[in-house]
Design a protein around this motif. Structure first.
Motif, PDB file in Angstrom:
ATOM      1  N   TYR A 167       0.842  -1.192   0.000  1.00  0.00           N
ATOM      2  CA  TYR A 167       0.000   0.000   0.000  1.00  0.00           C
ATOM      3  C   TYR A 167       0.884   1.251   0.000  1.00  0.00           C
ATOM      4  O   TYR A 167       1.870   1.321   0.732  1.00  0.00           O
ATOM      5  CB  TYR A 167      -0.913   0.019   1.223  1.00  0.00           C
ATOM      6  N   SER A 168       0.492   2.224  -0.790  1.00  0.00           N
ATOM      7  CA  SER A 168       1.297   3.445  -0.896  1.00  0.00           C
ATOM      8  C   SER A 168       0.834   4.547   0.058  1.00  0.00           C
ATOM      9  O   SER A 168       1.556   5.515   0.291  1.00  0.00           O
ATOM     10  CB  SER A 168       1.260   3.982  -2.334  1.00  0.00           C
ATOM     11  N   TYR A 169      -0.374   4.397   0.604  1.00  0.00           N
ATOM     12  CA  TYR A 169      -0.915   5.409   1.514  1.00  0.00           C
ATOM     13  C   TYR A 169      -1.190   4.763   2.868  1.00  0.00           C
ATOM     14  O   TYR A 169      -1.830   3.711   2.952  1.00  0.00           O
ATOM     15  CB  TYR A 169      -2.205   6.000   0.936  1.00  0.00           C
ATOM     16  N   HIS A 170      -0.692   5.403   3.925  1.00  0.00           N
ATOM     17  CA  HIS A 170      -0.856   4.891   5.288  1.00  0.00           C
ATOM     18  C   HIS A 170      -1.348   6.009   6.195  1.00  0.00           C
ATOM     19  O   HIS A 170      -0.793   7.108   6.175  1.00  0.00           O
ATOM     20  CB  HIS A 170       0.476   4.355   5.838  1.00  0.00           C
ATOM     21  N   GLN A 171      -2.358   5.718   6.963  1.00  0.00           N
ATOM     22  CA  GLN A 171      -2.906   6.727   7.870  1.00  0.00           C
ATOM     23  C   GLN A 171      -3.317   6.072   9.184  1.00  0.00           C
ATOM     24  O   GLN A 171      -3.909   4.989   9.197  1.00  0.00           O
ATOM     25  CB  GLN A 171      -4.126   7.421   7.238  1.00  0.00           C
ATOM     26  N   ARG A 172      -3.032   6.751  10.278  1.00  0.00           N
ATOM     27  CA  ARG A 172      -3.478   6.291  11.589  1.00  0.00           C
ATOM     28  C   ARG A 172      -4.751   7.022  11.988  1.00  0.00           C
ATOM     29  O   ARG A 172      -4.969   8.170  11.601  1.00  0.00           O
ATOM     30  CB  ARG A 172      -2.390   6.523  12.640  1.00  0.00           C
ATOM     31  N   GLU A 173      -5.578   6.334  12.786  1.00  0.00           N
ATOM     32  CA  GLU A 173      -6.789   6.942  13.343  1.00  0.00           C
ATOM     33  C   GLU A 173      -7.685   7.539  12.254  1.00  0.00           C
ATOM     34  O   GLU A 173      -7.938   8.736  12.205  1.00  0.00           O
ATOM     35  CB  GLU A 173      -6.419   8.017  14.375  1.00  0.00           C
ATOM     36  N   LYS A 174      -8.177   6.677  11.376  1.00  0.00           N
ATOM     37  CA  LYS A 174      -9.068   7.109  10.303  1.00  0.00           C
ATOM     38  C   LYS A 174     -10.498   7.225  10.833  1.00  0.00           C
ATOM     39  O   LYS A 174     -11.053   6.263  11.372  1.00  0.00           O
ATOM     40  CB  LYS A 174      -9.018   6.093   9.146  1.00  0.00           C
ATOM     41  N   THR A 175     -11.096   8.398  10.680  1.00  0.00           N
ATOM     42  CA  THR A 175     -12.470   8.608  11.127  1.00  0.00           C
ATOM     43  C   THR A 175     -13.439   8.053  10.091  1.00  0.00           C
ATOM     44  O   THR A 175     -13.369   8.394   8.908  1.00  0.00           O
ATOM     45  CB  THR A 175     -12.756  10.100  11.349  1.00  0.00           C
ATOM     46  N   ILE A 184     -10.974   4.131  13.095  1.00  0.00           N
ATOM     47  CA  ILE A 184     -10.302   2.850  12.857  1.00  0.00           C
ATOM     48  C   ILE A 184      -8.807   3.075  13.029  1.00  0.00           C
ATOM     49  O   ILE A 184      -8.260   4.097  12.609  1.00  0.00           O
ATOM     50  CB  ILE A 184     -10.611   2.323  11.447  1.00  0.00           C
ATOM     51  N   ASP A 185      -8.119   2.106  13.649  1.00  0.00           N
ATOM     52  CA  ASP A 185      -6.717   2.293  14.025  1.00  0.00           C
ATOM     53  C   ASP A 185      -5.826   2.654  12.841  1.00  0.00           C
ATOM     54  O   ASP A 185      -5.023   3.585  12.918  1.00  0.00           O
ATOM     55  CB  ASP A 185      -6.183   1.020  14.703  1.00  0.00           C
ATOM     56  N   ILE A 186      -5.954   1.902  11.748  1.00  0.00           N
ATOM     57  CA  ILE A 186      -5.062   2.111  10.605  1.00  0.00           C
ATOM     58  C   ILE A 186      -5.867   2.042   9.315  1.00  0.00           C
ATOM     59  O   ILE A 186      -6.709   1.143   9.130  1.00  0.00           O
ATOM     60  CB  ILE A 186      -3.935   1.052  10.575  1.00  0.00           C
ATOM     61  N   TYR A 187      -5.606   2.987   8.414  1.00  0.00           N
ATOM     62  CA  TYR A 187      -6.251   3.024   7.104  1.00  0.00           C
ATOM     63  C   TYR A 187      -5.169   2.949   6.032  1.00  0.00           C
ATOM     64  O   TYR A 187      -4.208   3.727   6.046  1.00  0.00           O
ATOM     65  CB  TYR A 187      -7.056   4.317   6.953  1.00  0.00           C
ATOM     66  N   PRO A 191      -9.266   0.635  -0.535  1.00  0.00           N
ATOM     67  CA  PRO A 191      -9.145   0.925   0.893  1.00  0.00           C
ATOM     68  C   PRO A 191      -9.088  -0.332   1.746  1.00  0.00           C
ATOM     69  O   PRO A 191      -9.733  -1.338   1.444  1.00  0.00           O
ATOM     70  CB  PRO A 191     -10.409   1.737   1.196  1.00  0.00           C
ATOM     71  N   CYS A 192      -8.318  -0.241   2.802  1.00  0.00           N
ATOM     72  CA  CYS A 192      -8.170  -1.350   3.756  1.00  0.00           C
ATOM     73  C   CYS A 192      -8.198  -0.758   5.162  1.00  0.00           C
ATOM     74  O   CYS A 192      -7.417   0.134   5.485  1.00  0.00           O
ATOM     75  CB  CYS A 192      -6.872  -2.102   3.513  1.00  0.00           C
ATOM     76  N   PHE A 193      -9.098  -1.281   6.000  1.00  0.00           N
ATOM     77  CA  PHE A 193      -9.228  -0.811   7.374  1.00  0.00           C
ATOM     78  C   PHE A 193      -8.681  -1.875   8.321  1.00  0.00           C
ATOM     79  O   PHE A 193      -9.061  -3.051   8.228  1.00  0.00           O
ATOM     80  CB  PHE A 193     -10.689  -0.526   7.698  1.00  0.00           C
ATOM     81  N   VAL A 194      -7.804  -1.451   9.236  1.00  0.00           N
ATOM     82  CA  VAL A 194      -7.140  -2.391  10.150  1.00  0.00           C
ATOM     83  C   VAL A 194      -7.402  -1.965  11.596  1.00  0.00           C
ATOM     84  O   VAL A 194      -7.085  -0.839  11.980  1.00  0.00           O
ATOM     85  CB  VAL A 194      -5.613  -2.441   9.901  1.00  0.00           C
ATOM     86  N   GLU A 195      -7.977  -2.858  12.368  1.00  0.00           N
ATOM     87  CA  GLU A 195      -8.193  -2.621  13.795  1.00  0.00           C
ATOM     88  C   GLU A 195      -7.209  -3.496  14.569  1.00  0.00           C
ATOM     89  O   GLU A 195      -7.100  -4.703  14.327  1.00  0.00           O
ATOM     90  CB  GLU A 195      -9.629  -2.971  14.186  1.00  0.00           C
ATOM     91  N   VAL A 196      -6.452  -2.893  15.504  1.00  0.00           N
ATOM     92  CA  VAL A 196      -5.374  -3.582  16.219  1.00  0.00           C
ATOM     93  C   VAL A 196      -5.798  -3.894  17.650  1.00  0.00           C
ATOM     94  O   VAL A 196      -6.347  -3.035  18.351  1.00  0.00           O
ATOM     95  CB  VAL A 196      -4.093  -2.726  16.235  1.00  0.00           C
ATOM     96  N   LYS A 197      -5.518  -5.121  18.082  1.00  0.00           N
ATOM     97  CA  LYS A 197      -5.779  -5.531  19.457  1.00  0.00           C
ATOM     98  C   LYS A 197      -4.494  -6.115  20.056  1.00  0.00           C
ATOM     99  O   LYS A 197      -3.931  -7.072  19.521  1.00  0.00           O
ATOM    100  CB  LYS A 197      -6.890  -6.601  19.520  1.00  0.00           C
TER     101      LYS A 197
END
Length: 247
Positions: free
Chosen positions: A98-106, A112-115, A132-138
């Motif tokens: 993925y070329s775009y990384h974002q934390r705390e996507k509203t 969501i933790d990571i977008y 788009p890919c949404f990642v929730e971290v535990k």
């Protein structure tokens, strides 16, 4: 970071620990709202980050506890940073490219933790995001019969996050729940059916709906924490040994 060694004595509430440092009883912030009762036992060796804020009620933050001859990270929020950095560094093969990384996507009323996404240009030279890919971290610290389990206490918030991923998946997005095992002896993962059957059932429903599950663990050292770039197995079924916690 220079950590201070201490001896755990008591946990009056989920945010505070009483620790002995150089023979003196001190208060330390616990950056983990889980029970951690199998880790924070009396006289356990802990490692503390000193605070430079004279207005803080606690002089330290409790970052590590020694258990089974390894360091266990109790800084639950750090799990997000570890996973995010590993994605950016290309250490997670399932999330590579993925070329775009974002934390705390509203998204709606939630974050969501990571977008992740891919940046592309249209015919006018304007960039836009695709795939788009949404990642929730535990973060996971509980070990049962050699398996990592989550959660160690009921979490309505955790179930809510899974339901949000299900809805995002139904809209055509890629969605991932990422379990980072912060206790290095954990070699596989299973949801904690006994402590939170609602979360465990919702995790099964999410998986059936196409939400991906990734399980990794990290190497904890006082000098730093790094994700081990090797995915681990998971089993979503209820185990006959649920509720028996390793000593």
């Amino acid at each position: 970071m220079d950590y201070v060694k201490g001896i755990f004595k008591n946990r009056p509430n989920r945010f505070i620990a009483e620790v002995e440092v150089d023979g003196k009883l001190e208060l330390a912030h616990v950056p983990n709202t889980g029970r951690c009762k199998e880790l924070l036992v009396e006289d356990a060796v802990v490692w503390l980050e000193p605070s430079n804020n004279p207005n803080r009620k606690t002089k330290y933050s409790l970052h590590f506890v020694e258990n089974k001859n390894v360091l266990v990270s109790l800084y639950s929020q750090q799990a997000n940073t570890i996973v995010y950095d590993a994605i950016v560094d290309g250490k997670i093969k399932e999330l590579y490219g993925y070329s775009y990384h974002q934390r705390e996507k509203t998204v709606g009323n939630s974050r969501i933790d990571i977008y992740l996404a891919n940046e592309e240009d249209d015919c006018c030279g304007m960039s836009f995001l695709t795939e788009p890919c949404f990642v929730e971290v535990k973060g996971v610290t509980l070990i049962v019969d050699g398996e990592a389990r989550f959660p160690d206490a009921p979490t309505e918030r955790g179930s809510k996050h899974l339901k949000e991923l299900i809805e995002l998946k139904k809209k055509g997005n890629r969605c991932v729940v990422f379990f980072l095992i912060q206790h290095p002896v954990g070699k596989s993962f299973r949801p904690n059916w006994e402590n939170d059957p609602a979360f465990s059932q919702t995790l099964n429903e999410a998986y059936d709906e196409g939400v991906e599950i990734l399980v990794y663990r990290c190497d904890n050292q006082l000098e730093g924490i790094e994700l081990i770039p090797e995915s681990l197995d998971f089993d979503l079924a209820q185990s006959l040994s649920d509720g028996i916690v390793d000593d």
